[in-house]
Design a protein around this motif. Structure first.
Motif, short mmCIF file in Angstrom:
data_model
loop_
_atom_site.label_atom_id
_atom_site.label_comp_id
_atom_site.label_asym_id
_atom_site.label_seq_id
_atom_site.Cartn_x
_atom_site.Cartn_y
_atom_site.Cartn_z
N ILE A 1 1.32 -1.45 -0.17
CA ILE A 1 0.55 -0.23 -0.19
C ILE A 1 0.83 1.25 0.25
O ILE A 1 0.79 2.02 -0.55
CB ILE A 1 -0.80 -0.05 1.16
N GLY A 2 1.69 1.22 1.07
CA GLY A 2 2.94 2.00 0.60
C GLY A 2 3.82 2.98 -0.49
O GLY A 2 4.10 3.75 -0.64
N GLY A 3 3.95 1.29 -0.85
CA GLY A 3 5.05 1.49 -2.06
C GLY A 3 4.47 1.74 -3.60
O GLY A 3 3.83 2.96 -3.51
N TYR A 4 2.62 1.56 -3.16
CA TYR A 4 1.23 1.60 -4.61
C TYR A 4 1.71 2.96 -4.72
O TYR A 4 1.60 4.07 -5.47
CB TYR A 4 0.33 1.51 -4.85
N ALA A 5 1.49 4.13 -2.94
CA ALA A 5 1.12 5.46 -3.38
C ALA A 5 2.44 6.40 -3.61
O ALA A 5 1.93 7.36 -4.47
CB ALA A 5 0.98 5.74 -1.41
N ILE A 6 3.19 6.01 -3.11
CA ILE A 6 4.76 6.64 -3.82
C ILE A 6 5.19 6.80 -5.20
O ILE A 6 5.19 6.67 -5.82
CB ILE A 6 6.20 5.77 -3.19
N TYR A 7 4.73 4.74 -5.69
CA TYR A 7 4.45 4.59 -7.32
C TYR A 7 4.05 5.07 -7.78
O TYR A 7 4.45 6.42 -8.38
CB TYR A 7 4.36 3.82 -7.29
N SER A 8 2.58 5.93 -7.38
CA SER A 8 1.87 6.79 -8.29
C SER A 8 1.88 7.76 -7.98
O SER A 8 1.32 8.65 -8.96
CB SER A 8 0.25 6.03 -7.57
#
Lengths: 330, 211
Positions: free
Chosen positions: A120-127
């Protein structure tokens, strides 16, 4: 990589378990609402791929260990944050109950680190990165590379916090242990970010439809939540480098030794123990810089960050070229 | 009355196992280091249980040999960073606790099949969506493993030199990527096949106690 039972106290296990049960429960709700039932077998398949991908070793020359994929960011990039978190949860559950890899009670902590922070955190940064770099194939690779390094660092910082909570009552100073943890994990994170970047750029080349390249409209509230989550993860990974400083409350002798620069007695005592993981202080500077240990840790952080940025830009430029070649070929 | 009781125990045997193992791990976690004989007693109890279900000693030894060094590295680094004078109690505490937990988990895993574990989780009101994902994953794992092996063989037959590190990394990443792309297609196909056979989102596990 997985936290075994016994490293964390029961209180911390319960607390992390409650947090990750809440997040996973919310993810299940979210997935149930949008039940294109296709996502369910797809999630299982991606979980199986991460599981299989972890079996493939990436050898390191000159080191007896080899790295492997962790997969949190990869799952999130392909499936979206919630399904990615569920896929990682499934992987961890199977690893726990089939191979007894990672503890039973510390499952909560493992899911928190790899599923919640990783996916979830990774997706936030990625997006966020993808949005601000203009939604191009290059931005996807750069975003996933940076996200995977930051999430590894954030998980390491989380583990340090949990560990110090677990052994709160002892008077020991864990700052050096945490320095060791962070140093190792910045290396692991670089490996993970290279693997994720290579994988994402390969998939981007073969199946660009998986990344919804034409998706341009993002509501402002979505951007706000993504920004805040990625800010949180970013803060955690910054904390990774600051944690040795914050908890390093040196006792009188050590403080005196630090102020006077180098204490010979201290050095002879610890010469054979690998107690100092920081970059050694150059001779001509001794005594002038009291905070060398702090500076060296921060230097390590800056080095890691810079190298990850270089990797991401390199991989990104690579995919850009390949895409143009493909277009020309067509 | 007694018949009812034994039936109850039989009916909930697998759930009982899971709860017992959880209880054992929890006790091991709560005991401080000064109670180390209790830890040893727990380990002995679990060991007796393991020998009752005939886990081979060599297997147990091998697994412990894989597991303990990792924990050892971490736990010994605590006294290492304290100048070798302090911190040994935490080392022993971590070693004792993790050995208890690891042995208990091994015991649990070897007394049940994977389907039994899943069905008992179903009885313990575990979210069904997660169970479905796990059972899908478990089935796909073996298929993917075979496919990966064949892809590896194909790669080996086509590469005539030993790849360098960077080449090896790129190749391995491409291997995983190729696996992913192939299996995404496969999962779509399987999903269509399941839908055409009337899949409604329910899943059933092979469970001996339900027969």
């Amino acid at each position: 990589m997985h936290i075994a039972d016994g490293l964390l106290s029961s209180e911390v296990c319960i607390a992390t378990g409650v947090i990750s049960a809440g997040v996973v429960g919310y993810g299940i709700r979210k997935l149930n609402q949008s039940i294109a039932t296709k996502t369910v077998p797809l999630t299982g398949m991606v979980a199986a791929i991460i599981f299989a991908g972890q079996m493939i070793n990436f050898p390191l020359i000159g080191a007896p260990v080899s790295g492997h994929l962790l997969g949190g960011v990869l799952a999130a990039v392909i499936l979206g944050p919630w399904a990615g978190c569920l896929a990682l949860t499934a992987v961890l559950l199977v690893q726990c109950f089939l191979f007894s890899d990672g503890g039973f009670l510390s499952l909560g902590a493992n899911i928190l680190h790899m599923g919640v922070v990783g996916s979830i955190g990774g997706y936030a940064i990625y997006s966020t990165i993808r949005h601000f770099l203009g939604n191009t194939p290059k931005s996807i690779v750069i975003g996933s590379v940076i996200a995977s390094w930051l999430t590894v660092m954030a998980s390491a910082a989380l583990f340090c916090i949990e560990f110090s909570f677990s052994f709160q009552n002892t008077e020991y100073d864990f700052s050096r242990l945490f320095t060791l943890m962070i140093t190792f994990h910045s290396l692991i994170g670089i490996g993970e970010s290279i693997i994720t970047g290579l994988l994402v750029s390969y998939i981007l080349k073969q199946r660009p439809d998986l990344f919804e390249l034409d998706q341009t409209t993002v509501s402002s509230s979505q951007i706000f939540t993504r920004l805040s989550i990625s800010g949180l993860v970013f803060a955690l990974s910054i904390a990774a480098f600051l944690s040795p400083l914050a908890s390093g409350n040196p006792d009188g002798l050590e403080a005196a030794a630090e102020i006077t620069g180098i204490n010979h007695l201290e050095q002879t005592k610890e010469a054979f123990v690998f107690a100092e993981y920081s970059i050694p202080l150059p001779d001509f500077l001794s005594g002038k810089l009291e905070n060398w240990e702090w500076i060296s840790i921060s230097l390590a952080g800056i080095l890691g960050t810079v190298s990850v940025f270089c990797i991401s830009i390199f991989l990104g430029s690579l995919t850009g070229k390949q895409n143009e070649e493909c277009a020309e070929g067509i | 009355m007694t018949e009812n009781k034994t039936l109850l125990i039989k009916h909930y045997a697998s759930e009982f196992k899971i709860i017992l193992v959880m209880f054992l791990i929890f006790t091991g976690l709560l005991l401080p280091v000064s109670f180390w004989p209790a830890h040893v007693c727990l380990i002995a109890f679990i060991f007796i249980g393991q020998s009752l279900i005939k886990i081979p000693l060599s297997y147990l030894f091998r697994r412990l040999l894989l597991f303990l060094p990792l924990i050892m590295i971490f736990s010994v680094s605590i006294p290492l960073t304290q100048g070798f004078q302090r911190g040994w109690d935490i080392t022993f505490l971590i070693l004792l606790r993790s050995t208890v937990a690891f042995m208990a988990m091994l015991w649990l895993i070897h007394s049940m099949t994977f389907d039994e574990i899943l069905s008992s989780f179903q009885k313990l009101r575990f979210p069904p969506l997660l169970l479905i994902i796990i059972s899908f994953m478990f089935r796909y794992c073996f298929i993917l493993w075979e496919e990966m092996e064949s892809m590896r063989t194909a790669r080996k037959t086509r590469t005539f030199h030993k790849p360098g590190m960077i080449e090896n990394w790129i190749q391995s990443a491409h291997l995983i990527g190729m696996l992913l792309i192939r299996s995404l297609k496969r999962s779509e196909r399987i999903h269509q096949a399941m839908c055409s056979r009337g899949w409604n989102g329910q899943i059933h596990f092979l469970d001996k106690t339900n027969k």
